[in-house]
Design a protein around this motif. Structure first.
Motif: not given
Lengths: 188, 188
Positions: B27-30, B38-42, B47-52, B57-59
């Motif tokens: 979860t994004v919270d975890a 903070a969750k908002g920072t992610v 932008g999104s969990k998928e974006g993260l 992966l790219e990095h």
DNA sequence: CCTCTTGAACTGACCAGTCAGTACAAATTT
DNA sequence: AAATTTGTACTGACTGGTCAGTTCAAGAGG
């Protein structure tokens, strides 16, 4: 329609969906729908989603170990090694989605028991053949057979998946030839 | 604390959790909690969990490709091959959890773009070295270098994970020796 | 003051697991 | 042989909880 038939239908649906989406992204609703049974039937037969997955792993690993054992024939240990590689390629040709599931979930701590089975029974076939090769002087006596078994198993598993995704038309024998050539070592 | 630092902290937390539990069970919270953010920072940064996950992966694939390229030194193509294997082992020694993530998500269609990068950049290093070996007659000229590259990459990836789980104390050089020995082929 | 971060509150979709009930065949009773 | 009971397999609507993503007011810092 026996209970065993129902379980097999659920296994088939579950392995296909989990291969595509991963374990936790796959819902029991989707598995039941694909299997053509009611959701309640899945819980009736396996108790929980985890129970279903555990049973699926156990069943499939049993099949895999059986296939590898039966494939291990040949007059020398190294011939038997090549034969086991071919046996593993053939197994994952037939049970392709299971290869993905195994690769993705194999090292998750939640399924230690199944992993232990895999190590003991499937990787054990490779380790046994390699040990025989070491004993008969076909490979160096101090080879770390456990690591080597994992290496070959992982190599074949990865290539099996790559084959399905990238070159589904290619003959299995060509892939086998490439792998065996890698293991036979370099031509001077 | 620059924005880049924040992103790295989030990457670190995400890769650790996804390695343990898988992508969709994480979860994004975890992730935010483990990263100390903070969750908002992610969501502000990715932008999104998928974006993260895509950015992660790219990095990481960039880092891996860089490490393999830099490792590919030696006077013969086969020496360079052994060196790349060692480079890959070292990389996953350092970025262990990423090995699990890669193995689990590598063939998922959802991340085609990242997988294409992986094939082109990381597997490409193996393919290039093998092609040189074929050109210089160090291996058979008709070796299927793409399949062989996948095979070796998958072999090292599997062994890297097995090492972390089963034999964390063992020297990296011993594992490398076993793999190189397998690839050097059988002692007559 | 502008970029970045915080943390809390909220929403709406989604999902594992439950449970009361159906179907039906085999065994038991009358 | 008809009536009743028992056990097994299966069903699907429902529940209670979880989580990605949104919003926002209030800082922090350069």
């Amino acid at each position: 329609m026996s209970r065993a038939d129902t379980r097999m239908k659920v296994f088939g649906a579950a392995v296909a969906l989990i291969a595509e989406q991963g374990y936790s992204a796959t819902t029991v609703d989707a598995i039941a729908e694909r299997a053509g049974v009611a959701k309640g039937t899945v819980f009736y037969n396996f108790g929980s989603k985890e129970g279903l997955f555990g049973a699926l792993l156990e069943h499939s690993i049993g099949k895999l170990a059986e296939a590898l054992s039966e494939a291990a024939v040949g007059s020398t240990a190294l011939e038997r090694l090549d034969a086991v590689v071919l046996g593993q390629l053939r197994f994952f040709e037939q049970y392709g989605p299971f290869a993905r599931v195994l690769l993705a979930e194999m090292w998750r701590t939640a399924w230690q028991e199944a992993v232990a089975q895999l190590r003991a029974r499937a990787l054990g076939v490779y380790a046994e053949v390699l040990r025989q090769a070491a004993d008969s002087g076909e490979v160096r006596a101090d080879l770390d057979v456990e690591t080597a078994a994992t290496a070959i198993f992982g190599m074949v598993l990865t290539v099996s998946i790559e084959r399905r995704v990238m070159h589904p038309e290619r003959l299995l024998e060509e892939t086998h030839a490439t792998l065996v050539e890698l293991l036979h070592g370099r031509v001077r």
